[in-house]
Design a protein around this motif. Structure first.
Motif, short mmCIF file in Angstrom:
data_model
loop_
_atom_site.label_atom_id
_atom_site.label_comp_id
_atom_site.label_asym_id
_atom_site.label_seq_id
_atom_site.Cartn_x
_atom_site.Cartn_y
_atom_site.Cartn_z
N LEU A 110 -1.15 1.24 1.43
CA LEU A 110 0.27 1.51 1.27
C LEU A 110 0.95 1.73 2.62
N GLU A 111 0.26 2.40 3.54
CA GLU A 111 0.83 2.62 4.87
C GLU A 111 0.87 1.32 5.66
N ILE A 112 -0.14 0.47 5.48
CA ILE A 112 -0.12 -0.84 6.14
C ILE A 112 1.10 -1.64 5.69
N ARG A 113 1.37 -1.65 4.39
CA ARG A 113 2.53 -2.40 3.88
C ARG A 113 3.84 -1.77 4.37
N ARG A 114 3.87 -0.44 4.50
CA ARG A 114 5.09 0.21 4.99
C ARG A 114 5.37 -0.22 6.43
N ARG A 115 4.31 -0.28 7.24
CA ARG A 115 4.50 -0.65 8.66
C ARG A 115 4.76 -2.14 8.82
N TYR A 116 4.06 -2.93 8.03
CA TYR A 116 4.17 -4.39 8.15
C TYR A 116 4.39 -4.99 6.76
N PRO A 117 5.63 -5.15 6.36
CA PRO A 117 5.92 -5.66 5.01
C PRO A 117 5.31 -7.03 4.73
N ASP A 118 5.04 -7.82 5.77
CA ASP A 118 4.47 -9.15 5.57
C ASP A 118 2.94 -9.15 5.62
N ALA A 119 2.33 -7.99 5.86
CA ALA A 119 0.87 -7.94 5.94
C ALA A 119 0.23 -8.31 4.61
N LEU A 120 -0.80 -9.13 4.67
CA LEU A 120 -1.58 -9.49 3.50
C LEU A 120 -2.81 -8.60 3.45
N MET A 121 -3.33 -8.36 2.24
CA MET A 121 -4.45 -7.43 2.13
C MET A 121 -5.37 -7.82 0.99
N GLN A 122 -6.65 -7.51 1.18
CA GLN A 122 -7.62 -7.67 0.11
C GLN A 122 -8.60 -6.50 0.19
N GLY A 123 -8.79 -5.81 -0.92
CA GLY A 123 -9.64 -4.61 -0.95
C GLY A 123 -8.80 -3.40 -1.32
#
Length: 398
Positions: free
Chosen positions: A313-326
């Motif tokens: 959630l913090e990754i998405r807050r800092r980088y709205p375009d970040a993709l994630m798996q896990g």
């Protein structure tokens, strides 16, 4: 695809020639679903992907109801209804030749061996055996680098399978996500020299450390250039594993000034050939170097180890375009069903936004009850609508 959606994508600069290949509804393949999810686009259901299990986990589950014939990861995936990507057999930066595996000492309780990466390790023969205890490392200084490692890290045609043309033809007809390995700038060198030596080498011999990184980057780029024109890969997959609960084992300045430019060369080459997603498998707390990954073109975070200090959630807050798996905390699986559901609900906003394929943030540990894992899989399907059908009746799990 709806006409309005097509026009919106064209307005955003997407290639109209590619749009007809994107299917909707029941016509979607696993590849379609994965790619669209990672493009923040609508899917009928998101992929159901996981990281795997300790060997002892499956053995323990046999006593709790898992059929005894299920002993390997792909068999467990089929049993639980887990989907998966595949990897092309490209040796982006392996040691060629690898060192001989030699057993140096053995008792009833343990074995000491020199592995194919040149390191000496001790592994238990009883109990949990998944993580060896390293004793010594062959890469110590410039002399050992130039004698033992650098000659084994040179470009060569045999890093590509002899039947590559045949494989490429099959890959271009695939219905699953396919990755190409993009190596490691720090994580694998850490395996060759050890935690303490790599941390010190960055400070005491930065020229040698940069030469190692540059050698690896050049090798990866040469290898990728041999295969990228033949297949449009869905993502590049690297491996760093350089972070612990307080951050990376090398300094921020080294990552920013030495590693990031090499990441850019690799990910730029991927993008040139239509591959716009790259991840590197890094456990622990990646937050202090998150900007280094993103600026280097490593735009998908995996596996996002929550207990280690990373937070999707913090990754998405800092980088709205970040993709994630896990991003599902593995520690929660050994607790209760209430905690499992709460962790899934915590991730629900990210699933709704897109660009995120939820799964356990590392291999499932041996202390996780079989019933807990089956509950996790059922709730994952109910809460997120992930795909994959189990080979057992989920209706009575709860």
């Amino acid at each position: 695809m709806e006409a309005e959606e097509i026009q919106a994508q064209i307005d955003n600069g997407e290639d109209p020639a590619q749009l007809s290949r994107r299917k909707t509804g029941a016509g979607m393949t696993l590849r379609d679903r994965w790619r669209r999810t990672m493009q923040f686009q609508h899917v009928d259901r998101i992929p159901n992907m996981e990281f795997g299990y300790w060997a002892e986990t499956l053995t323990g589950w046999h006593k709790q109801g898992l059929p005894r014939e299920i002993t390997r990861e792909h068999e467990a995936y089929a049993w639980f209804g887990i989907e998966n990507w595949k990897s092309a057999p490209i040796d982006a930066m392996g040691l060629r030749p690898a060192f001989d595996h030699v057993i140096l000492e053995e008792t009833d309780k343990y074995q000491v061996y020199r592995g194919r990466d040149g390191s000496t390790a001790r592994i238990n023969k009883t109990g949990h055996k998944s993580i060896p205890q390293h004793i010594d490392f062959l890469l110590k200084d410039r002399a050992s680098w130039e004698e033992h490692f650098k000659p084994r890290l040179q470009p060569s045609a045999d890093r590509i399978p002899a039947n590559w043309a045949e494989l490429a033809e099959a890959y271009n007809k695939r219905d699953y996500p396919l990755c190409v390995h993009i190596g490691s700038m720090v994580g694998i060198p850490r395996n060759w020299m050890g935690f303490e030596r790599i941390a010190v080498m960055v400070l005491e011999d930065p020229e040698l450390m940069e030469e190692i990184v540059e050698t690896l980057c050049a090798l990866v780029c040469d290898t990728l250039a041999r295969v990228l024109p033949d297949v449009e890969f869905d993502f590049g997959a690297g491996w760093e594993d350089i972070c612990y609960n307080h951050g990376p084992i090398v300094g921020y300045d080294f990552m920013r000034n030495v590693v990031v430019p090499r990441y850019r060369r690799i990910t730029g080459l991927l993008r040139k050939h239509g591959c716009h997603i790259a991840w590197t498998d890094c456990d622990g707390n990646i937050m202090p170097i998150l900007d280094c990954f993103m600026d280097g073109g490593i735009n998908c975070m995996f596996p996002i180890e929550v207990h280690g200090g990373s937070d999707p959630l913090e990754i998405r807050r800092r980088y709205p375009d970040a993709l994630m798996q896990g991003g599902f905390c593995k520690m929660v699986l050994s607790r209760g069903k209430k905690e499992i559901r709460a962790e899934l609900e915590r991730l629900k906003p990210l699933v709704k936004e897109g660009g995120f394929v939820p799964g356990v943030d590392h291999r499932v540990q041996a202390d996780v009850p079989y019933e807990n894992y089956r509950y996790y899989m059922k709730m994952k399907r109910e809460i997120f609508g992930v795909g994959g059908a189990p080979q057992y009746d989920e209706s009575k799990i709860g």
